[in-house]
Design a protein around this motif. Structure first.
Motif, PDB file in Angstrom:
ATOM      1  N   ARG A 218       0.830  -1.202   0.000  1.00 31.18           N
ATOM      2  CA  ARG A 218       0.000   0.000   0.000  1.00 31.18           C
ATOM      3  C   ARG A 218       0.871   1.260   0.000  1.00 31.18           C
ATOM      4  NH1 ARG A 218      -2.529   4.028   3.042  1.00 31.18           N
ATOM      5  NH2 ARG A 218      -0.818   3.887   4.523  1.00 31.18           N
ATOM      6  N   TRP A 227      -0.164   9.907  -3.660  1.00 29.19           N
ATOM      7  CA  TRP A 227       0.045  11.169  -2.970  1.00 29.19           C
ATOM      8  C   TRP A 227       0.562  12.220  -3.937  1.00 29.19           C
ATOM      9  CZ3 TRP A 227       2.769   7.125   0.195  1.00 29.19           C
ATOM     10  CH2 TRP A 227       1.857   6.487   1.034  1.00 29.19           C
ATOM     11  N   ARG A 370      -3.490  17.616  14.569  1.00 31.31           N
ATOM     12  CA  ARG A 370      -4.595  16.994  15.303  1.00 31.31           C
ATOM     13  C   ARG A 370      -4.193  16.658  16.729  1.00 31.31           C
ATOM     14  NH1 ARG A 370      -7.179  13.240  10.490  1.00 31.31           N
ATOM     15  NH2 ARG A 370      -8.400  14.931   9.583  1.00 31.31           N
ATOM     16  N   PHE A 382      -6.363  16.724   1.468  1.00 31.32           N
ATOM     17  CA  PHE A 382      -6.362  15.654   0.466  1.00 31.32           C
ATOM     18  C   PHE A 382      -7.796  15.332   0.040  1.00 31.32           C
ATOM     19  CE2 PHE A 382      -6.323  11.266  -0.939  1.00 31.32           C
ATOM     20  CZ  PHE A 382      -5.205  11.223  -1.749  1.00 31.32           C
ATOM     21  N   TYR A 383      -8.716  15.389   1.016  1.00 25.39           N
ATOM     22  CA  TYR A 383     -10.132  15.129   0.716  1.00 25.39           C
ATOM     23  C   TYR A 383     -10.779  16.448   0.331  1.00 25.39           C
ATOM     24  CZ  TYR A 383      -8.772  10.912   3.125  1.00 25.39           C
ATOM     25  OH  TYR A 383      -8.108   9.781   3.499  1.00 25.39           O
TER      26      TYR A 383
ATOM     27  N   SER B  21       0.586  13.000   2.260  1.00 20.52           N
ATOM     28  CA  SER B  21      -0.636  12.917   3.044  1.00 20.52           C
ATOM     29  C   SER B  21      -0.933  11.438   3.192  1.00 20.52           C
ATOM     30  CB  SER B  21      -1.770  13.649   2.339  1.00 20.52           C
ATOM     31  OG  SER B  21      -2.913  13.636   3.146  1.00 20.52           O
ATOM     32  N   TYR B  22      -0.253  10.796   4.145  1.00 22.80           N
ATOM     33  CA  TYR B  22      -0.370   9.339   4.276  1.00 22.80           C
ATOM     34  C   TYR B  22      -1.768   8.909   4.662  1.00 22.80           C
ATOM     35  CZ  TYR B  22       4.658   9.853   4.572  1.00 22.80           C
ATOM     36  OH  TYR B  22       5.943  10.175   4.323  1.00 22.80           O
ATOM     37  N   ALA B  23      -2.572   9.873   5.159  1.00 19.53           N
ATOM     38  CA  ALA B  23      -3.917   9.517   5.586  1.00 19.53           C
ATOM     39  C   ALA B  23      -4.752   9.020   4.421  1.00 19.53           C
ATOM     40  CB  ALA B  23      -4.597  10.704   6.232  1.00 19.53           C
ATOM     41  N   ALA B  24      -4.311   9.337   3.202  1.00 17.57           N
ATOM     42  CA  ALA B  24      -5.008   8.822   2.032  1.00 17.57           C
ATOM     43  C   ALA B  24      -5.104   7.323   2.184  1.00 17.57           C
ATOM     44  CB  ALA B  24      -4.228   9.172   0.783  1.00 17.57           C
ATOM     45  N   ALA B  25      -6.314   6.868   2.427  1.00 18.84           N
ATOM     46  CA  ALA B  25      -6.437   5.499   2.907  1.00 18.84           C
ATOM     47  C   ALA B  25      -6.288   4.467   1.804  1.00 18.84           C
ATOM     48  CB  ALA B  25      -7.773   5.341   3.610  1.00 18.84           C
ATOM     49  N   ILE B  31     -14.822   6.155   1.052  1.00 22.86           N
ATOM     50  CA  ILE B  31     -14.157   7.467   1.044  1.00 22.86           C
ATOM     51  C   ILE B  31     -14.227   8.080  -0.358  1.00 22.86           C
ATOM     52  CG2 ILE B  31     -11.952   8.645   1.350  1.00 22.86           C
ATOM     53  CD1 ILE B  31     -11.338   6.565   3.555  1.00 22.86           C
ATOM     54  N   LYS B 117      -5.415  -6.499  15.322  1.00 20.31           N
ATOM     55  CA  LYS B 117      -4.672  -5.241  15.198  1.00 20.31           C
ATOM     56  C   LYS B 117      -4.988  -4.560  13.873  1.00 20.31           C
ATOM     57  CE  LYS B 117      -0.115  -3.192  15.250  1.00 20.31           C
ATOM     58  NZ  LYS B 117       1.330  -3.355  15.319  1.00 20.31           N
ATOM     59  N   VAL B 118      -4.990  -5.344  12.796  1.00 25.66           N
ATOM     60  CA  VAL B 118      -5.276  -4.760  11.477  1.00 25.66           C
ATOM     61  C   VAL B 118      -6.665  -4.119  11.482  1.00 25.66           C
ATOM     62  CG1 VAL B 118      -5.718  -5.301   9.054  1.00 25.66           C
ATOM     63  CG2 VAL B 118      -3.710  -6.264  10.190  1.00 25.66           C
ATOM     64  N   VAL B 121      -6.544  -0.861  13.577  1.00 22.46           N
ATOM     65  CA  VAL B 121      -5.772   0.179  12.879  1.00 22.46           C
ATOM     66  C   VAL B 121      -6.543   0.689  11.672  1.00 22.46           C
ATOM     67  CG1 VAL B 121      -3.701   0.593  11.509  1.00 22.46           C
ATOM     68  CG2 VAL B 121      -3.507  -0.587  13.690  1.00 22.46           C
ATOM     69  N   ARG B 125      -7.683   4.458  10.737  1.00 20.48           N
ATOM     70  CA  ARG B 125      -7.409   5.157   9.476  1.00 20.48           C
ATOM     71  C   ARG B 125      -8.694   5.669   8.858  1.00 20.48           C
ATOM     72  NH1 ARG B 125      -3.030   1.487   6.461  1.00 20.48           N
ATOM     73  NH2 ARG B 125      -1.451   1.662   8.071  1.00 20.48           N
ATOM     74  N   ASP B 128      -9.678   8.665  10.684  1.00 17.80           N
ATOM     75  CA  ASP B 128      -8.854   9.811  10.282  1.00 17.80           C
ATOM     76  C   ASP B 128      -9.423  10.496   9.039  1.00 17.80           C
ATOM     77  OD1 ASP B 128      -7.094   9.670  12.359  1.00 17.80           O
ATOM     78  OD2 ASP B 128      -5.586   8.495  11.284  1.00 17.80           O
ATOM     79  N   ALA B 129     -10.005   9.693   8.148  1.00 19.47           N
ATOM     80  CA  ALA B 129     -10.557  10.265   6.915  1.00 19.47           C
ATOM     81  C   ALA B 129     -11.816  11.088   7.185  1.00 19.47           C
ATOM     82  CB  ALA B 129     -10.863   9.147   5.919  1.00 19.47           C
ATOM     83  N   ALA B 131     -12.243  12.590  10.426  1.00 20.57           N
ATOM     84  CA  ALA B 131     -12.010  13.234  11.723  1.00 20.57           C
ATOM     85  C   ALA B 131     -12.426  14.703  11.727  1.00 20.57           C
ATOM     86  CB  ALA B 131     -10.542  13.093  12.123  1.00 20.57           C
ATOM     87  N   ARG B 147      -7.048   4.013  20.924  1.00 22.37           N
ATOM     88  CA  ARG B 147      -5.752   3.618  21.502  1.00 22.37           C
ATOM     89  C   ARG B 147      -5.976   2.563  22.589  1.00 22.37           C
ATOM     90  NH1 ARG B 147      -3.409   8.334  23.946  1.00 22.37           N
ATOM     91  NH2 ARG B 147      -4.061   9.353  22.022  1.00 22.37           N
TER      92      ARG B 147
END
Lengths: 434, 184
Positions: A218, A227, A370, A382-383, B21-25, B31, B117-118, B121, B125, B128-129, B131, B147
């Motif tokens: 990914r 990106w 944040r 980004f969005y 922008s790593y948040a790009a899922a 999304i 965990k996956v 997590v 993520r 985050d998209a 938030a 957390r």
């Protein structure tokens, strides 16, 4: 060169080194980017899936950061000092690598001075990232190989990759060339190199499991494909290396000049194949596969190309390097005379902390914003479409856009506040109120 | 050599820039659909918004059945009302249901650390998209809850060193906190 002049030049270089060291280390440990923030989080608790830090995990760098915490620092300080001290280790390590590969006294002096005056050295030192540490280990590897100690050279090359996996191309080229050229000591080299990598990445895979590889796919795909130039692009000036050149013309010009003269002289000396391959490989890799916005990427090719040159430096080359050193020094001297301050990102956070709840739109440091600004909503630019809709819901005066731009933004009618970069190559941030 | 240099520089000038922008899922249909819906809504084209929403009708139907009864109707009503705020609220509900789906799947995988965990997590993520859709303090509460959920799935350690068993009670409490904050 008469030894009197050589000694005087060494004295001057060491004085400059002392000034740079004091100035760099006097900085507060302030986070400049999300990448640095992820490193700090990673030193606190390592987990690649959670971006602590992001893929591929930088296990060597994190281990050294944890060592800093063990010695009594906080994670943020540990990462800062690791990054700054790594950069400060580069001039002496480069001189050692040159000497052990047969450079003259003059060659050692030249590489010390040309590394010390690298215009983006302070940028890497304050970045709280692993570039400097990776370069330091790679220089140590070349030093050991020059001394014929292939095992230790392999360990150092492994450490360079464990700290900075994106150095894969130059490191593998160098290790491959040493392996190919020195058939009698291949075993030790490979045990050192693969053993070091095996230990670090073995622990990572044990901790993360199969999901580590899925995240890898990914992440690599994202780096190259997704990106791209992100939202609200009309305000954001982004581009290739040509834009980097216009951003820092003299500093980047020094890199271009160094590349041209060293590639020119290096081609004549193919006997130094491991170094030549690593230097040219890193140059190509940086230009083609790294983000031109991050000028810190040019430090590795700059240092390796200089090293390639000084090992058998001719009079003409020594003269051109000395000229380059003077130009580079003229860029850095005013920098080290300015008072130290916190990163632009930290300054932005300080300002935004004083405002009541609002919306901050950014594609810089979203995660760090944040975690630092609990009262505000932070929208990842980004969005784009969701962000535009969200901004419509807020009243005037409670929406800010944070952008990085070398010059003032295009919309001059908007109230804009700028936060200048501390060192050459550090992007200035602009906070636009609307 | 000159030729080589010319090629290097010509190629490098054509290189594209990357923003981090790593948040790009990645390829997340919900999304992507949200972006497409807002693009239409921002342009005042509600027919196009309907079309964009159609691309995720299977996902919404599934979430409606298993995790958020009435979700399908909420989305349809919102789109029919042509009210941007109502559409945004409905999409928030879709995202919340998706987070609920992942966290509840995590509860069923507590005996498999990696899988759990996956899932946690991924729900983080996903959060985050969206938030920016919730007020700052709510975001903080959800982050704390996620957390805690991660801590509750335990840790196998490295070759058994640092091993910590999963805590289903703590996990459930953390998930309840997250869902409560999302519903605010």
């Amino acid at each position: 060169l008469p030894s009197r002049i050589l000694n005087a030049a060494w004295g001057l270089s060491l004085l400059g080194y002392g000034v740079l060291a004091v100035w760099l280390l006097a900085h507060p440990a302030s986070i400049p980017t999300d990448d640095a923030f992820f490193f700090v989080k990673g030193v606190e608790h390592f987990s690649v899936l959670e971006f602590r830090p992001h893929f591929p995990g930088y296990p060597g760098f994190i281990a050294l950061g944890k060592l800093g915490v063990f010695l009594g620092g906080e994670a943020q300080q540990a990462v800062f000092f690791l990054s700054a001290l790594s950069v400060l280790s580069l001039p002496p390590l480069a001189a050692w690598a040159a000497k052990s590969n047969g450079a003259s006294q003059l060659g050692a002096l030249l590489i010390f001075a040309v590394t010390l005056t690298q215009p983006f050295l302070p940028l890497v030192g304050l970045s709280m990232m692993s570039d400097g540490t990776g370069i330091a280990f790679l220089l140590a590897a070349f030093a050991f190989w020059g001394l014929g100690r292939n095992g230790w050279g392999g360990v150092m090359a492994g450490m360079a990759l464990a700290c900075r996996p994106s150095f894969l191309v130059p490191v593998v080229l160098a290790v491959g060339a040493v392996w190919f050229l020195q058939k009698d000591r291949q075993g030790k080299l490979m045990i050192g190199f693969l053993g070091t990598l095996g230990v670090f990445f073995g622990v990572v895979v044990t901790l993360e499991g199969v999901s580590y590889f899925l995240e890898g796919v990914r992440f690599v795909e994202g780096h190259f494909m997704t990106w791209g130039n992100t939202a609200l692009a009309e305000d954001i000036q982004r581009g290739g290396w040509l834009d980097s050149f216009t951003r820092e013309p003299i500093a980047f010009g020094c890199f271009v000049a160094l590349s041209i003269i060293s590639v020119w002289s290096g081609v004549r000396r193919l006997e130094y194949t491991p170094l030549a391959l690593a230097a040219i490989g890193s140059l190509l890799w940086t230009l083609l596969a790294q983000n031109p916005e991050n000028l810190r990427h040019v430090l590795l090719p700059a240092v390796l190309l200089s090293l390639l040159m000084v090992i058998q430096v001719t009079k003409k080359e020594a003269f051109s390097l000395a000229t380059l050193i003077l130009v580079q020094a003229s860029i850095l001297i005013p920098v080290v005379l300015t008072p130290v301050k916190t990163s632009p990102m930290e300054e932005v956070i300080d300002v935004l902390q004083n405002y009541p709840a609002g919306l901050v739109i950014s594609n810089r440091g979203v995660a760090y914003l944040r975690s630092s600004l609990n009262q505000h909503r932070i929208s990842d630019a980004f969005y784009k479409q969701s962000t535009i809709h969200l901004a419509d819901e807020f009243v005037d005066g409670s929406v800010w856009r944070l952008i990085a731009s070398p010059g003032s933004p295009k919309h001059s009618s908007i109230k804009a506040q700028s936060f200048g970069g501390r060192v050459p190559g550090e992007m200035s941030l602009w906070l636009l109120a609307q | 050599v000159r030729f080589l240099l010319a090629i290097i520089f010509a190629m490098s000038l054509a290189g594209q820039a990357h923003a981090y922008s790593y948040a790009a899922a990645g390829k997340e249909v919900l999304i992507d659909a949200r972006e497409a819906i807002f693009k239409a809504v921002n342009a005042g084209d509600f027919a196009a918004a309907q079309d964009a929403a159609h691309s995720i009708s299977i996902e919404i139907g599934y979430l409606d059945q298993k995790y958020a009864p009435g979700l399908k109707g909420t989305v349809q009503t919102a789109l029919g009302s042509k009210d941007a705020k109502a559409i945004a609220a409905a999409l928030r509900e879709v995202f919340s249901a998706e987070i609920k789906r992942r966290l509840e799947a995590g509860a069923k995988s507590l005996n498999d650390y990696q899988a759990a965990k996956v899932l946690v997590v991924k729900s983080k993520r996903f959060f985050d998209a969206m938030a920016a859709e919730v007020p700052g303090p709510t975001r903080e509460a959800i982050d704390v809850g996620l957390r805690k959920a991660l801590e509750a799935i335990g840790n196998p350690g490295v070759f058994g060193v640092g091993k910590k068993p999963a805590d289903p009670v703590a996990y459930k409490a953390a998930v309840t906190d997250v869902l409560k904050a999302l519903a605010q």
